[in-house]
Design an enzyme around this catalytic site. Structure first.
Site, short mmCIF file in Angstrom:
data_model
loop_
_atom_site.label_atom_id
_atom_site.label_comp_id
_atom_site.label_asym_id
_atom_site.label_seq_id
_atom_site.Cartn_x
_atom_site.Cartn_y
_atom_site.Cartn_z
N SER A 1 9.33 3.42 -5.96
CA SER A 1 9.44 1.97 -5.82
C SER A 1 8.17 1.24 -6.25
CB SER A 1 9.79 1.60 -4.38
OG SER A 1 8.73 1.90 -3.49
N LYS B 1 4.97 -1.34 0.13
CA LYS B 1 5.32 -2.44 -0.78
C LYS B 1 4.14 -3.39 -0.92
CE LYS B 1 9.77 -1.38 -1.36
NZ LYS B 1 9.64 -0.01 -0.79
#
Length: 211
Positions: free
Chosen positions: A128, A165
């Site tokens: 990701s 993230k």
């Protein structure tokens, strides 16, 4: 340790390296250095980095994302020291990251690799964050803190799940952005869903450098 003095341009780049690490948790890329300093090409940034390395102010690391290591602190003192950091594997839902059952082993590192200091290494699962060089199987160096600035890469707990993230706070909402064009951000309203920042990323060790 005696070091050669820096030129004005080298000092400017060295100051930018320290500022970028302090504000984002990671060293800048050559492209980011060139953009900040006004070079036309990243190659010019590379040459100045090599000069800083020859003079003992930084080390250029292979096998490490954004491989620049600061060797002295703001008082021009050596910051090199050997550490043994816990390596955290898969984190079970709802359990503390540093729970003993999550520690797979301990990994030796030099403390100067990371600024601020790393408290543990988290094994990355998935791609990701691949656009900024954090790949599946890499070891993410994490500094434990509950505070993070917009733009920093964070380890966040959303309800029972832990994720890595890039943080953005916008109004009442928190956005956790992936660095992968195929994925969508996680959008959290803290009034409705539990979220906690558990750390900020301060570096990456490539999976082929430790496996």
């Amino acid at each position: 340790m005696s070091r050669k003095h820096l030129t004005a341009r080298q000092q400017e780049i060295f100051d930018f390296l320290k500022h970028h690490i302090d504000t984002t948790g990671m060293p800048p890329t050559r492209v980011e250095i060139a953009r900040e300093i006004g070079f036309k090409s990243p190659n010019a940034a590379e040459e100045h980095l090599k000069a800083l390395a020859r003079k003992g102010y930084i080390e250029m690391l292979s096998g490490t994302s954004r491989g620049i290591r600061i060797l002295i602190n703001n008082d021009n003192e050596d910051v090199t020291q050997d550490l043994s950091l816990p390596l955290i594997g898969k984190v079970a839902a709802g359990t503390p990251i540093m729970a003993i059952e999550h520690v797979e082993s301990h990994y030796p590192v030099n403390g100067a690799m990371f600024n601020p200091n790393a408290d543990y290494l988290l094994k990355v699962n998935g791609n990701s964050m691949e656009k900024i060089g954090i790949l599946d199987g890499d070891l993410l160096a994490v500094h434990k803190t509950n505070f993070a600035r917009n733009g920093q890469v964070v380890v966040a707990r959303v309800e029972d799940e832990v994720t890595v993230k890039r943080l953005e706070k916008k109004g009442e909402l928190i956005y956790l952005h992936p660095e992968n064009d195929e994925l969508q951000p996680i959008i959290v309203d803290p009034r409705l869903k539990y979220i906690e920042i558990e750390g900020i990323a301060v570096g990456v060790i490539r999976n082929n450098a430790w496996m």
